[in-house]
Write an enzyme that holds these catalytic residues in place. Structure first.
Site, PDB file in Angstrom:
ATOM      1  N   GLY A  66     -20.564   6.217   3.249  1.00 29.42           N
ATOM      2  CA  GLY A  66     -19.630   6.610   2.200  1.00 29.42           C
ATOM      3  C   GLY A  66     -20.354   6.805   0.880  1.00 29.42           C
ATOM      4  O   GLY A  66     -21.463   6.276   0.688  1.00 29.42           O
TER       5      GLY A  66
ATOM      6  N   LYS B 200       0.855  -1.190   0.000  1.00 30.35           N
ATOM      7  CA  LYS B 200       0.000   0.000   0.000  1.00 30.35           C
ATOM      8  C   LYS B 200       0.879   1.224   0.000  1.00 30.35           C
ATOM      9  O   LYS B 200       2.004   1.190   0.512  1.00 30.35           O
ATOM     10  CB  LYS B 200      -0.879   0.005   1.255  1.00 30.35           C
ATOM     11  CG  LYS B 200      -2.142   0.813   1.106  1.00 30.35           C
ATOM     12  CD  LYS B 200      -3.148   0.070   0.241  1.00 30.35           C
ATOM     13  CE  LYS B 200      -4.552   0.543   0.384  1.00 30.35           C
ATOM     14  NZ  LYS B 200      -5.494  -0.516   0.011  1.00 30.35           N
TER      15      LYS B 200
ATOM     16  N   GLY C 201     -18.053   7.211  -2.097  1.00 23.99           N
ATOM     17  CA  GLY C 201     -16.954   7.185  -3.056  1.00 23.99           C
ATOM     18  C   GLY C 201     -17.224   6.070  -4.064  1.00 23.99           C
ATOM     19  O   GLY C 201     -18.334   5.521  -4.119  1.00 23.99           O
ATOM     20  N   ASN C 202     -16.210   5.704  -4.816  1.00 29.73           N
ATOM     21  CA  ASN C 202     -16.381   4.691  -5.869  1.00 29.73           C
ATOM     22  C   ASN C 202     -17.010   3.399  -5.358  1.00 29.73           C
ATOM     23  O   ASN C 202     -17.947   2.862  -5.973  1.00 29.73           O
ATOM     24  CB  ASN C 202     -15.013   4.425  -6.520  1.00 29.73           C
ATOM     25  CG  ASN C 202     -15.009   3.194  -7.400  1.00 29.73           C
ATOM     26  OD1 ASN C 202     -14.716   2.086  -6.939  1.00 29.73           O
ATOM     27  ND2 ASN C 202     -15.386   3.365  -8.644  1.00 29.73           N
TER      28      ASN C 202
HETATM   29  N1  GLU Z   1      -7.285  -0.112  -3.265  1.00 30.67           N
HETATM   30  C1  GLU Z   1      -8.029  -1.305  -3.504  1.00 30.67           C
HETATM   31  C2  GLU Z   1      -8.042  -2.187  -2.268  1.00 30.67           C
HETATM   32  O1  GLU Z   1      -7.883  -1.739  -1.169  1.00 30.67           O
HETATM   33  C3  GLU Z   1      -7.576  -2.027  -4.760  1.00 30.67           C
HETATM   34  C4  GLU Z   1      -6.162  -2.461  -4.761  1.00 30.67           C
HETATM   35  C5  GLU Z   1      -5.659  -2.927  -6.123  1.00 30.67           C
HETATM   36  O2  GLU Z   1      -6.427  -2.965  -7.063  1.00 30.67           O
HETATM   37  O3  GLU Z   1      -4.469  -3.229  -6.186  1.00 30.67           O
HETATM   38  O4  GLU Z   1      -8.297  -3.340  -2.363  1.00 30.67           O
END
Ligand code: GLU
Length: 432
Positions: A218, A106, A220-221
């Protein structure tokens, strides 16, 4: 970011509970409760007013035994190394439970992206890549969007990486725009994946989706497509959504008699999910306070915002009718709230299972990038549904077999797969 609770301590606590139940070797636990590598760096950006501003960036690579590290980059003013560590750790478990050949990572930047111009955002994205490009790559670490980042940003980042390495490398970032190396279905994937897992949970607990009412935190997307899917795929009703208003710096809950229309709300929301309050009120929406979504009359709660939102205090406010908790956010539920969920026999779909549709589709995007051959949207969503359904049942079967909480079962499935990969690669051996 999550009030009193430190997200990384929470991630470690969840892991420790299960490591104990599995009687995991102390050394192996020590490997898994900490990230393998962490990067912290400063990103200078020339602002539109001529000043030079320096932003704090992070990337944490938790574990890559099963494949390249994978996970989003979050742009948020309250980002810290510990939130990024927690989110990277959850990505390892997420990719393992979804059974995709990827590890966990992350990234983050301490910034409010809504306060930047388009040019400043592009500079920040390119600066992030200039700081990290030697340590990411399609076979190494593959970032994606998350809270505060968008497909357009992934497009800029992929372009910067491609320039630096001297060749077009679409597979280094996922969640790119369609037409710029992105996959059809990626925008919907996390929210629809949440809905596929709700559908399977409803089968297990004999709930009629058509009579089900959801309340969502929320907009968001993830929340947008979870609400669209809840109505259009399951035939249920969404009583309300709560959303952070970046102008007023507080959240509100939007509800409407007979249920909200997510397409309409999406049409009056900005790219960060802030709904235009006046337009919503003109269209007959009631605007309640931030917590009203929790106590709304609903059978299904879908926290789809940030970590730590379902905690010892907020769980006391939920309506008696709630039978199902679908954790669309990462880390929304604290260990204290878990005890109440267990006691009240609410069926919990744990976060890294429930929201694994996004990264699963990211994996499909990488596969398409590698082949340079792109699938139809139906094909993507069908493959996604299969993966989500099978991950869901492997966790619930484990929960039933071992008579454990669903979160613990998801950890058991995931830890088992990661430990096995480490063993197979010889990471735990005394030497052959
Ligand atoms: N940010 C998204 C998650 O927390 C997607 C991560 C990704 O596609 O690598 O799962």
């Amino acid at each position: 970011m999550s009030g009193q609770i430190n997200a990384f301590e929470m991630a470690q606590k969840q892991f420790d509970t299960v490591a104990k139940q599995l009687q995991l070797d102390a050394g192996v636990s020590e490997v898994l409760r900490w990230p393998m590598r962490e990067y912290a760096f400063r990103i200078p950006v020339r602002m539109d007013d001529g000043s030079l501003k320096v932003f704090q960036g992070f990337r944490v690579q938790h574990n890559d035994a099963r494949g390249p590290n994978k996970g989003g980059i979050r742009f948020h003013p309250a980002e810290t190394i510990d939130t990024v560590r927690a989110l990277a750790t959850w990505m390892t478990w997420k990719c393992a439970v979804a059974d995709i050949p990827l590890g966990g990572g992350k990234g983050g930047v301490v910034v409010d992206p809504a306060a930047l111009s388009v040019r400043e955002k592009e500079e920040l994205c390119r600066g992030w890549v200039r700081a990290m490009w030697k340590n990411i790559g399609p076979r190494n670490d593959v970032p994606a969007p998350d809270v505060g980042t968008t497909p357009q940003m992934m497009g800029w980042m992929m372009d910067e990486y491609s320039r630096l390495v001297g060749e077009y490398t679409p597979g280094v970032f996922t969640g790119k725009p369609v037409g710029g190396g992105g996959s059809l279905g990626r925008t919907e994937a996390t929210g629809f994946g949440v809905v596929y897992s709700i559908r399977e949970a409803m089968k297990r607990i004999n709930m009629d989706p058509k009579k089900a009412v959801a309340s969502i935190q929320g907009f968001g997307n993830v929340a947008q497509y979870a609400s669209i899917g809840f109505i259009e795929i399951l035939g249920g009703t969404v009583a309300c959504v709560s959303c952070y208003d970046r102008h007023d710096k507080k959240a509100y809950t939007y509800s409407k008699k007979g249920g909200i229309d997510p397409h309409f709300l999406k049409s009056i929301a900005d790219q960060y999910g802030t709904i235009d309050k006046a337009k919503a009120q003109d269209a007959g929406y009631q605007v309640g306070d931030a917590d009203a979504w929790l106590s709304a009359e609903a059978d299904v709660l879908i926290p789809a915002a940030l970590e730590g939102q379902i905690n010892g205090d907020s769980i006391q406010k939920i309506s008696k009718g709630v039978k199902l908790m679908a954790e669309a956010a990462n880390g929304p539920t604290t260990p204290e709230a878990d005890e109440v969920i267990k006691k009240n026999k609410i069926f919990d779909i744990p976060d890294f299972l429930c929201n694994s549709g996004g990264v699963t589709c990211s994996y499909f995007e990488q596969v398409q990038n590698d082949m340079n051959f792109y699938w139809h949207k139906d094909e993507v969503l069908e493959k996604l549904d299969q993966k989500m359904t099978s991950a869901f049942h492997s966790v619930v079967d484990m929960a039933e077999e071992r008579k454990v909480y669903t979160r613990d079962a998801a950890y058991m499935v995931a830890i088992d797969r990661v430990v096995k990969a480490m063993e197979l690669r010889g990471w735990l051996s005394a030497g052959a």
